[in-house]
Enzyme design. Structure first.
Site, mmCIF file in Angstrom:
data_model
loop_
_atom_site.group_PDB
_atom_site.id
_atom_site.type_symbol
_atom_site.label_atom_id
_atom_site.label_comp_id
_atom_site.label_asym_id
_atom_site.label_seq_id
_atom_site.Cartn_x
_atom_site.Cartn_y
_atom_site.Cartn_z
ATOM 1 N N ASN A 1 0.832 -1.202 0.000
ATOM 2 C CA ASN A 1 0.000 0.000 0.000
ATOM 3 C C ASN A 1 0.865 1.249 0.000
ATOM 4 O OD1 ASN A 1 -2.093 -1.796 0.144
ATOM 5 N ND2 ASN A 1 -2.368 -1.588 2.355
ATOM 6 N N ASP B 1 -0.464 4.271 1.000
ATOM 7 C CA ASP B 1 -1.292 5.267 1.700
ATOM 8 C C ASP B 1 -0.722 5.738 3.033
ATOM 9 O OD1 ASP B 1 -3.514 2.472 2.308
ATOM 10 O OD2 ASP B 1 -1.828 3.139 3.526
ATOM 11 N N HIS C 1 5.892 -0.747 -2.605
ATOM 12 C CA HIS C 1 5.481 0.024 -3.791
ATOM 13 C C HIS C 1 5.588 1.519 -3.571
ATOM 14 C CE1 HIS C 1 2.975 -3.678 -5.221
ATOM 15 N NE2 HIS C 1 4.256 -3.788 -5.521
ATOM 16 N N CYS D 1 11.477 14.027 -8.026
ATOM 17 C CA CYS D 1 11.759 14.634 -9.328
ATOM 18 C C CYS D 1 12.375 13.588 -10.252
ATOM 19 C CB CYS D 1 12.745 15.813 -9.182
ATOM 20 S SG CYS D 1 13.207 16.511 -10.784
ATOM 21 N N CYS E 1 16.148 15.241 -11.177
ATOM 22 C CA CYS E 1 17.261 15.367 -10.211
ATOM 23 C C CYS E 1 17.123 14.441 -9.011
ATOM 24 C CB CYS E 1 17.376 16.832 -9.744
ATOM 25 S SG CYS E 1 16.044 17.354 -8.642
ATOM 26 N N GLY F 1 -5.373 -8.914 3.164
ATOM 27 C CA GLY F 1 -6.012 -8.054 2.172
ATOM 28 C C GLY F 1 -5.239 -7.856 0.892
ATOM 29 N N THR F 2 -4.740 -8.975 0.336
ATOM 30 C CA THR F 2 -4.063 -8.841 -0.957
ATOM 31 C C THR F 2 -4.445 -10.008 -1.864
ATOM 32 O OG1 THR F 2 -1.914 -8.754 -2.108
ATOM 33 C CG2 THR F 2 -1.964 -9.908 0.020
ATOM 34 N N ASN G 1 -8.646 -12.465 4.366
ATOM 35 C CA ASN G 1 -9.091 -11.839 3.115
ATOM 36 C C ASN G 1 -10.607 -12.041 3.015
ATOM 37 O OD1 ASN G 1 -9.558 -11.101 0.370
ATOM 38 N ND2 ASN G 1 -7.394 -11.498 -0.075
HETATM 39 N N1 APR Z 1 -10.454 -7.063 4.612
HETATM 40 C C1 APR Z 1 -9.648 -8.013 4.067
HETATM 41 N N2 APR Z 1 -9.480 -8.168 2.726
HETATM 42 C C2 APR Z 1 -10.137 -7.319 1.926
HETATM 43 C C3 APR Z 1 -11.009 -6.302 2.423
HETATM 44 C C4 APR Z 1 -11.139 -6.201 3.828
HETATM 45 N N3 APR Z 1 -11.944 -5.274 4.396
HETATM 46 N N4 APR Z 1 -11.529 -5.630 1.348
HETATM 47 C C5 APR Z 1 -11.005 -6.193 0.242
HETATM 48 N N5 APR Z 1 -10.186 -7.210 0.578
HETATM 49 C C6 APR Z 1 -9.372 -8.064 -0.299
HETATM 50 C C7 APR Z 1 -9.966 -8.352 -1.651
HETATM 51 O O1 APR Z 1 -10.766 -9.525 -1.584
HETATM 52 C C8 APR Z 1 -8.702 -8.597 -2.498
HETATM 53 O O2 APR Z 1 -8.314 -9.955 -2.465
HETATM 54 O O3 APR Z 1 -8.176 -7.343 -0.544
HETATM 55 C C9 APR Z 1 -7.623 -7.761 -1.791
HETATM 56 C C10 APR Z 1 -7.223 -6.538 -2.567
HETATM 57 O O4 APR Z 1 -6.576 -6.987 -3.729
HETATM 58 P P1 APR Z 1 -6.024 -5.894 -4.758
HETATM 59 O O5 APR Z 1 -7.051 -4.829 -4.946
HETATM 60 O O6 APR Z 1 -5.507 -6.642 -5.944
HETATM 61 O O7 APR Z 1 -4.842 -5.191 -3.976
HETATM 62 P P2 APR Z 1 -3.345 -5.669 -3.823
HETATM 63 O O8 APR Z 1 -3.260 -7.153 -3.734
HETATM 64 O O9 APR Z 1 -2.781 -4.884 -2.713
HETATM 65 O O10 APR Z 1 -2.718 -5.174 -5.226
HETATM 66 C C11 APR Z 1 -1.321 -5.260 -5.364
HETATM 67 O O11 APR Z 1 -1.518 -4.053 -7.449
HETATM 68 O O12 APR Z 1 -2.325 -2.304 -8.705
HETATM 69 C C12 APR Z 1 -1.251 -2.767 -7.986
HETATM 70 O O13 APR Z 1 0.395 -1.447 -6.968
HETATM 71 C C13 APR Z 1 -0.941 -1.855 -6.832
HETATM 72 O O14 APR Z 1 -0.125 -2.436 -4.634
HETATM 73 C C14 APR Z 1 -1.098 -2.754 -5.622
HETATM 74 C C15 APR Z 1 -0.848 -4.115 -6.207
#
Ligand code: APR
Length: 250
Positions: free
Chosen positions: A106, A108, A123, A131, A134, A192-193, A218
């Site tokens: 993330n 953020d 990331h 920049c 530079c 959450g990924t 997740n």
């Molecule tokens: N709690 C847990 N999991 C959650 C929640 C929640 N409240 N809300 C959504 N999710 C899950 C979704 O089910 C999904 O599997 O979080 C995951 C988000 O997946 P992505 O949107 O693909 O995010 P991420 O895996 O972080 O993406 C990786 O992709 O676009 C690039 O650079 C960007 O860092 C990002 C990278």
């Protein structure tokens, strides 16, 4: 195994762990109001990810900047974005000496805002601009974010957010520190990924191969669920992490 039993089992594993690593993606911040990239309400359902391609940014700067400003900066400026209970638990575990670091995809800054001191930003981070000429870095709050793409006050070069665009390399320190942390942890919590993006998505496998217990939280199964995760807890991280924490021995 029912979710409540899994929460108990996760609390048992993490109570005995000495070197927990958190590995977070966009879902961790969903309960802070930040839309994920994929799945329901995902950013890439509405916007073309090409806007975050580095070559596209240089070739079509105005178009790319319009989307970047709208998706990332306007959203943050128009909404009060704060850490949610999931972020707060990871900060608590670090303060208790249980968690060694958070590896986050993330951008953020919410883990740092929540109080985590060791955060590997795989990331990068949108709270800084860099920049492209530079290399000077500026806090985003010091940049006038107008319709025009921002330029460096030192050399006039084009600025870009200090997060990784598609086609850019991973920050070396984050990359190598993340691998080292994954090699040395005894519990690895994937939160959450979707596991869609490399090379971030190879980090959990390193922890697995080094014998760590893998716990995944997740809303839906990910690429890790059936191959890497020892325990998959389906639900919101901002709800599940506090329930695990409440059952941990202290
Ligand atoms: N709690 C847990 N999991 C959650 C929640 C929640 N409240 N809300 C959504 N999710 C899950 C979704 O089910 C999904 O599997 O979080 C995951 C988000 O997946 P992505 O949107 O693909 O995010 P991420 O895996 O972080 O993406 C990786 O992709 O676009 C690039 O650079 C960007 O860092 C990002 C990278």
């Amino acid at each position: 195994m029912e979710l409540q039993d899994k929460i108990k089992e996760a609390a048992r594993i993490l109570s005995g762990a000495k070197r927990i690593v958190g590995f977070t993606g966009a879902g961790t911040s969903a309960e802070s109001g930040i839309p994920p990239f994929r799945g329901e309400g995902g950013i890439w359902n509405k916007y073309d990810p090409n806007a975050l391609d580095i070559d596209h940014y240089f070739r079509h700067t105005q178009d790319s900047w319009k989307i970047i400003r709208e998706v990332f900066y306007n959203y943050f400026n128009n909404n009060e974005v704060k850490p949610n209970p999931g972020h707060e638990i990871l900060a608590k575990w670090e303060q208790e000496g249980r968690l060694t670091c958070v590896i986050t995809q993330n951008i953020d800054d919410l883990h740092t805002v929540a109080g985590n001191k060791t955060v590997y930003e795989f990331h990068g981070n949108m709270s800084r601009f860099i920049c492209t000429k530079c290399g000077h870095k500026f806090p985003a709050r010091e940049i006038q974010l107008t319709e025009r793409p921002p330029h460096c006050e030192k050399c006039g070069g084009l600025l870009k957010p200090d997060f990784i665009f598609f086609g850019e390399g991973i920050p070396e320190d984050a990359y190598f520190n993340s691998i080292k942390a994954a090699e040395n942890c005894d519990a690895f919590v994937i939160i959450g990924t979707s596991g869609q993006v490399s090379p971030a998505n190879m980090i959990p496998g390193i922890a697995k191969r080094n014998g760590a217990k893998i716990i995944e939280i997740n809303m839906e199964p990910s690429t890790y669920t059936n191959y890497i995760s020892d325990l998959y807890l389906q639900g919101k991280s901002g709800e599940i992490l506090p329930q695990i924490d409440a059952l941990m021995e202290r």
